[in-house]
Scaffold this active site. Structure first.
Site, PDB file in Angstrom:
ATOM      1  CG  PHE A 204      -1.875   1.117   1.243  1.00 18.79           C
ATOM      2  CD1 PHE A 204      -3.153   0.911   0.856  1.00 18.79           C
ATOM      3  CD2 PHE A 204      -1.446   2.508   1.624  1.00 18.79           C
ATOM      4  CE1 PHE A 204      -4.038   2.005   0.889  1.00 18.79           C
ATOM      5  CE2 PHE A 204      -2.389   3.391   1.632  1.00 18.79           C
ATOM      6  CZ  PHE A 204      -3.788   3.218   1.209  1.00 18.79           C
ATOM      7  CG  ASP A 313       5.500   3.774   1.675  1.00 22.91           C
ATOM      8  OD1 ASP A 313       5.445   4.434   2.743  1.00 22.91           O
ATOM      9  OD2 ASP A 313       4.387   3.714   1.103  1.00 22.91           O
ATOM     10  CE  LYS A 344      -0.023   5.855   7.774  1.00 18.46           C
ATOM     11  NZ  LYS A 344      -1.858   5.951   7.870  1.00 18.46           N
ATOM     12  CB  THR A 368       0.516  25.679  -3.372  1.00 19.00           C
ATOM     13  OG1 THR A 368       0.047  25.889  -4.779  1.00 19.00           O
ATOM     14  CG2 THR A 368       0.635  27.261  -2.816  1.00 19.00           C
TER      15      THR A 368
HETATM   16  C1  LIG Z   1       3.069   2.707   3.879  1.00 20.68           C
HETATM   17  C2  LIG Z   1       1.878   3.703   3.316  1.00 20.68           C
HETATM   18  N1  LIG Z   1       2.300   4.542   2.588  1.00 20.68           N
HETATM   19  C3  LIG Z   1       1.430   5.466   2.034  1.00 20.68           C
HETATM   20  C4  LIG Z   1       0.233   5.993   2.527  1.00 20.68           C
HETATM   21  C5  LIG Z   1      -0.599   6.860   2.186  1.00 20.68           C
HETATM   22  O1  LIG Z   1      -0.596   7.840   3.051  1.00 20.68           O
HETATM   23  P1  LIG Z   1      -1.786   8.965   3.324  1.00 20.68           P
HETATM   24  O2  LIG Z   1      -2.813   8.316   3.597  1.00 20.68           O
HETATM   25  O3  LIG Z   1      -1.293  10.132   4.226  1.00 20.68           O
HETATM   26  O4  LIG Z   1      -1.773   9.471   1.903  1.00 20.68           O
HETATM   27  C6  LIG Z   1      -0.305   5.020   3.895  1.00 20.68           C
HETATM   28  C7  LIG Z   1      -1.307   5.339   4.602  1.00 20.68           C
HETATM   29  O5  LIG Z   1      -1.617   4.445   5.180  1.00 20.68           O
HETATM   30  C8  LIG Z   1       0.840   3.933   4.096  1.00 20.68           C
HETATM   31  O6  LIG Z   1       0.607   3.136   5.407  1.00 20.68           O
END
Ligand SMILES: Cc1ncc(COP(=O)(O)O)c(C=O)c1O
Length: 487
Positions: A204, A313, A344, A368
């Protein structure tokens, strides 16, 4: 430039923590001095006030994903208070996004400091006219940069960070290709190369268009949205308990790595080069899927061999809950990644990048806001608190209690629970099916513990870094009671 040198020097300063935060003097009050002594439930959740507010909101927005409304004035430390006066131990923390608990005095102080008023009132856009202390705050707030990174690009949210990191990868990749600009001008659509990014099943990375092409968790997230046709590799499906399935798990990881390499070779051969590989150190939304540190070390080797950028990520895993500030530090690599994205627990979104990933021209990576300076101010304090209160060690200690408790519970309820797993407080357990999982989360909530699900049948535990062994025991007791009611 001198400022760049100072920045790079500061971010390299290692994160040395002092021992025994309980006995240390800190300027701000610690969590145990300010928070409540336990959950206190007055109604079912959502209660009557939450239901009224949901009806009001429904007139203007979808409320299907709203659980209940909160009283953020009253919430403190590890306890989230809702609008019906229910006080719950929060083991989910707004999808892992409250780093040091609710209303931490150190953060309240930042908000009320007259020196910061201009930033809070004007919320400057950071792209073209940043405030005087912008680079200072970035240096302070982001000095937890992973080893080897001296450049950071702030962004708003996790998706926005990854989306721009993907662009940085493509721009970097094109820069590597011999005479790429000349060729693209004469033979292809100018500036739009057919490059790809390899991602993993169960990963994700967000819900914006580019990110969504690399997100493979729930079908509903992708339904009706056109996507890029990019390679997707299998992520290891480990069998638990790990000690019992060492050989099978090693074979499974080898199979996935072989598939990654095959995909890169095949896609390169067909002219759709794999510019980068994106992965989470633990697949969080996808169900807290772990792979061994060795899997990640070998994967990093494959990306180097084939000239692909490696984007780690850390949006959900970063910020300390695994007991290290970055989950990828557990791999023990000298050169673990080319880009590391975060959000987060870091409050601001963004990504660290190697120098070579900085685009050569302005406005190629831009919007922006480019993040939010109020978040940078708060993050500086969060990091101070993590250091002075030794919260990474706290996460290790609390995580140990959580995981041992989960092992006991799965032994006690083998027909209901399985696959207890985790590093630090970043733990999860599987429930026998999705309905039972959802039911268990609701039962726990009505008993005063906020939990979240992930994957199809897992419960994930994502407490704040101020979650102590005491809170872990409290949580396990209530969780045990909720499970007992399922029988
Ligand atoms: C591993 C990971 N990457 C990206 C995201 C996307 O973050 P956002 O919800 O702040 O767009 C999340 C969200 O849960 C995530 O867990």
């Amino acid at each position: 430039t001198p400022s760049r040198l100072i920045f790079s020097f500061l971010v390299r300063i290692s994160f040395t923590f002092s021992i025994g935060y309980r006995h240390q003097q800190t300027t701000a009050k610690r969590v145990e001095e300010v928070e409540f002594d336990g959950p206190c439930m007055k109604t079912e959740v959502p209660g009557p006030r939450s239901k009224i507010l949901a009806q009001q909101l429904e007139a203007i927005q979808s409320v299907v994903q709203v659980n209940f409304f909160c009283d953020y004035e009253e919430s403190k430390g590890n306890y989230l208070v809702d609008v019906d006066g229910n006080r719950m131990l929060d083991v989910y923390t707004q999808i892992a996004s409250i780093p040091i608990g609710y209303n931490h005095p150190a953060l309240t102080k930042v908000m009320t400091d007259p020196k910061n008023m201009g930033t809070f009132v004007n919320r400057p856009a950071l792209g073209m006219m940043p405030p005087e202390q912008f680079s200072e705050k970035l240096v302070n707030g982001l000095m937890v940069a992973p080893k080897g990174f001296s450049r950071v690009q702030t962004m708003a949210c996790g998706s926005c960070s990854n989306e721009n990191a993907y662009k940085a990868i493509f721009i970097w990749y094109r820069g590597q290709q011999f005479l790429s600009l000349v060729f693209s001008f004469f033979f292809q659509v100018p500036g739009c190369p057919d490059l790809t990014l390899l991602s993993f099943m169960g990963g994700f990375h967000g819900r914006t268009l580019g990110c969504l092409a690399t997100t493979h968790t729930k079908a509903i997230q992708k339904l009706d949205v056109p996507s890029f046709d990019w390679p997707i590799a299998p992520f290891p499906q480990l069998r638990y308990p790990l000690g019992q399935f060492e050989r099978e798990n090693a074979q499974e990881e080898a199979r996935c790595l072989e598939e990654v390499e095959d995909l890169i070779v095949k896609w390169n051969q067909k002219g759709r080069h794999v510019a980068g590989v994106v992965i989470e150190p633990i697949q969080a939304e996808g169900g807290d899927n772990h792979a061994s540190f060795d899997f990640y070390r070998k994967l990093r080797g494959i990306t180097k061999k084939h000239g692909c950028a490696f984007l780690v990520d850390e949006v959900q895993t970063g910020g300390g809950s695994t007991g290290k500030f970055w989950a990828h530090e557990h791999w023990g690599l000298d050169d673990p990644a080319d880009i590391v994205s975060f959000s987060k627990k870091m409050l601001t979104g963004g990504y660290y990048q190697k120098n070579s990933f900085q685009p050569d021209k302005p406005f190629r990576i831009f919007n922006t806001w480019l993040g939010d300076h109020t978040k940078n101010l708060l993050l500086t304090e969060v990091i101070k608190v993590i250091k002075t209160e030794n919260l990474l060690d706290q996460a290790k200690r609390s995580g140990k209690v959580i995981l041992e408790g989960l092992y006991n519970l799965q032994d006690k309820y083998p027909h209901l629970l399985s696959r207890a797993r985790g590093i630090g407080t970043f733990c999860a357990i599987d429930v026998k099916d999705e309905d039972t999982r959802n039911n268990l989360i609701l039962k726990a909530r009505n008993k005063g513990v906020v939990l979240g699900g992930c994957g199809t049948q897992s419960i994930r535990f994502r407490p704040a870094l101020v979650f102590t062994e005491h809170h872990a025991h409290l949580f396990l007791d209530i969780f045990n009671d909720a499970i007992a009611e399922l029988k």
